[in-house]
Design a protein around this motif. Structure first.
Motif, PDB file in Angstrom:
ATOM      1  N   SER A  55       0.847  -1.190   0.000  1.00 28.40           N
ATOM      2  CA  SER A  55       0.000   0.000   0.000  1.00 28.40           C
ATOM      3  C   SER A  55       0.889   1.249   0.000  1.00 28.40           C
ATOM      4  CB  SER A  55      -0.891   0.014   1.241  1.00 28.40           C
ATOM      5  OG  SER A  55      -0.099   0.220   2.410  1.00 28.40           O
ATOM      6  N   GLY A  56       0.272   2.413  -0.187  1.00 28.24           N
ATOM      7  CA  GLY A  56       1.039   3.652  -0.186  1.00 28.24           C
ATOM      8  C   GLY A  56       1.757   3.897   1.124  1.00 28.24           C
ATOM      9  N   GLY A  57       1.064   3.674   2.232  1.00 32.20           N
ATOM     10  CA  GLY A  57       1.687   3.872   3.532  1.00 32.20           C
ATOM     11  C   GLY A  57       2.840   2.914   3.768  1.00 32.20           C
ATOM     12  N   GLN A  58       2.680   1.664   3.329  1.00 28.66           N
ATOM     13  CA  GLN A  58       3.755   0.686   3.472  1.00 28.66           C
ATOM     14  C   GLN A  58       4.955   1.061   2.611  1.00 28.66           C
ATOM     15  OE1 GLN A  58       1.414  -2.731   2.379  1.00 28.66           O
ATOM     16  NE2 GLN A  58       1.127  -3.379   4.503  1.00 28.66           N
ATOM     17  N   ARG A  59       4.693   1.543   1.416  1.00 25.83           N
ATOM     18  CA  ARG A  59       5.795   1.964   0.547  1.00 25.83           C
ATOM     19  C   ARG A  59       6.574   3.115   1.165  1.00 25.83           C
ATOM     20  NH1 ARG A  59       3.907   1.528  -5.775  1.00 25.83           N
ATOM     21  NH2 ARG A  59       2.784  -0.441  -5.581  1.00 25.83           N
ATOM     22  N   GLN A  60       5.850   4.048   1.775  1.00 28.64           N
ATOM     23  CA  GLN A  60       6.555   5.171   2.383  1.00 28.64           C
ATOM     24  C   GLN A  60       7.404   4.707   3.560  1.00 28.64           C
ATOM     25  OE1 GLN A  60       8.041   7.694   1.573  1.00 28.64           O
ATOM     26  NE2 GLN A  60       6.373   9.177   1.332  1.00 28.64           N
ATOM     27  N   ARG A  61       6.930   3.714   4.292  1.00 29.91           N
ATOM     28  CA  ARG A  61       7.720   3.152   5.387  1.00 29.91           C
ATOM     29  C   ARG A  61       9.015   2.528   4.859  1.00 29.91           C
ATOM     30  NH1 ARG A  61       4.817   1.878  10.255  1.00 29.91           N
ATOM     31  NH2 ARG A  61       2.705   2.728  10.188  1.00 29.91           N
ATOM     32  N   VAL A  62       8.907   1.839   3.719  1.00 28.09           N
ATOM     33  CA  VAL A  62      10.106   1.263   3.099  1.00 28.09           C
ATOM     34  C   VAL A  62      11.061   2.385   2.682  1.00 28.09           C
ATOM     35  CG1 VAL A  62      11.006  -0.127   1.190  1.00 28.09           C
ATOM     36  CG2 VAL A  62       8.861  -0.774   2.302  1.00 28.09           C
ATOM     37  N   GLY A  63      10.502   3.451   2.106  1.00 26.63           N
ATOM     38  CA  GLY A  63      11.344   4.573   1.694  1.00 26.63           C
ATOM     39  C   GLY A  63      12.074   5.211   2.862  1.00 26.63           C
ATOM     40  N   ILE A  64      11.397   5.311   3.995  1.00 23.77           N
ATOM     41  CA  ILE A  64      12.035   5.869   5.188  1.00 23.77           C
ATOM     42  C   ILE A  64      13.144   4.940   5.679  1.00 23.77           C
ATOM     43  CG2 ILE A  64      11.665   6.461   7.617  1.00 23.77           C
ATOM     44  CD1 ILE A  64       8.800   7.317   6.790  1.00 23.77           C
ATOM     45  N   ALA A  65      12.841   3.634   5.746  1.00 26.49           N
ATOM     46  CA  ALA A  65      13.847   2.671   6.197  1.00 26.49           C
ATOM     47  C   ALA A  65      15.068   2.686   5.278  1.00 26.49           C
ATOM     48  CB  ALA A  65      13.234   1.272   6.266  1.00 26.49           C
ATOM     49  N   ARG A  66      14.843   2.780   3.968  1.00 26.41           N
ATOM     50  CA  ARG A  66      15.958   2.839   3.012  1.00 26.41           C
ATOM     51  C   ARG A  66      16.829   4.057   3.262  1.00 26.41           C
ATOM     52  NH1 ARG A  66      14.020   3.711  -2.927  1.00 26.41           N
ATOM     53  NH2 ARG A  66      13.335   5.623  -1.896  1.00 26.41           N
TER      54      ARG A  66
END
Length: 256
Positions: A154-165
């Motif tokens: 989902s969009g929220g999950q993708r943003q979490r991945v982007g933050i972790a990266r």
């Protein structure tokens, strides 16, 4: 890492224009030398995203200085620029993930700038990098998605991945370009809470653009209000007034 000169950034008289004679940034002066969230607010087109892109040298400023980690970013090129950009994490509005890779691989890609070309091509990550990636996935609540492709999130999950990266880089400074604009209100709050967590955990400044003034007031320790390519307000969330917001956003009908 503590808050030292490494994660301080000083912007002096920064100018930028996309079209000759039509400046987007008009003499920006900002000095950030402590950890925590600094929120940049202002209407679309006032230069918020351009400012972040100039800091990360996705845009080349036309005039001014950006002093970071003892260097003027505006003067760096090639290897020197790539080396210092490793210490500036970036979270994008549209996530910028590699959709065909897994969540874990996307997070690990935050270490590519620290690896040789051969190791990067082979995705030959160190054991400590793998350990850190799983720790970050746990912190952002995505451990169970580690081996799932990014295009299934989902969009929220993708943003979490982007933050972790971005945090995987071990940055001295984290930039975020409207990280909540595509998200529902509940998810936007969760993303801001993550930003706050990493600002405190890593003791770094997080400079982010945001449209939601209430979220900025809730999570930022400092607000920079931009209007017409200039800084109108730079101070605490508690001290910004309705008159300031009227100047920043133009009029008051939006406040009703």
């Amino acid at each position: 890492m503590g808050s030292t000169s490494s994660n301080a950034i000083k912007i002096n008289n920064l100018h930028h224009e996309y079209v000759v004679g039509k400046p987007v940034l008009k003499g920006i002066n900002i000095d950030i030398n402590e950890s925590g969230i600094v929120a940049i607010i202002g209407p679309s087109g006032t230069g918020k995203s351009t400012l972040l892109k100039c800091i990360n040298r996705l845009n080349d400023p036309h005039e001014g200085e950006i002093l970071f980690d003892g260097e003027d970013l505006t003067k760096l090129k090639g290897t020197a620029l790539r080396k210092i950009r490793r210490h500036i994490g970036m979270v994008f509005q549209e996530y910028n993930l590699v959709e065909r890779l897994t969540v874990l691989e996307n997070v690990l890609s935050g270490r590519l700038g620290f690896m040789s070309s051969w190791d990067a091509w082979r995705r030959n990550y160190k054991p400590e990098d793998l350990k850190q990636a799983f720790e970050l996935l746990e912190l952002v609540g995505l451990t169970e998605f580690a081996n799932q492709r990014a295009d299934g999130l989902s969009g929220g999950q993708r943003q979490r991945v982007g933050i972790a990266r971005a945090v995987m880089q071990g940055p001295y400074l984290l930039l975020a370009d409207e990280p909540t604009s595509s998200l529902d209100p509940k998810t936007a709050v969760e993303i801001m809470e993550l930003m706050e967590t990493f600002a405190q955990r890593n003791d770094i400044p997080v400079l982010l653009n945001i449209h939601d003034v209430n979220l900025a007031k809730r999570y930022a320790k400092r607000i920079i209000g931009m209007a017409n390519g200039k800084v109108h307000y730079d101070g605490s969330p508690e001290d910004i007034t309705e008159d300031d917001l009227k100047v920043i956003y133009g009029g008051e009908s939006w406040m009703e």
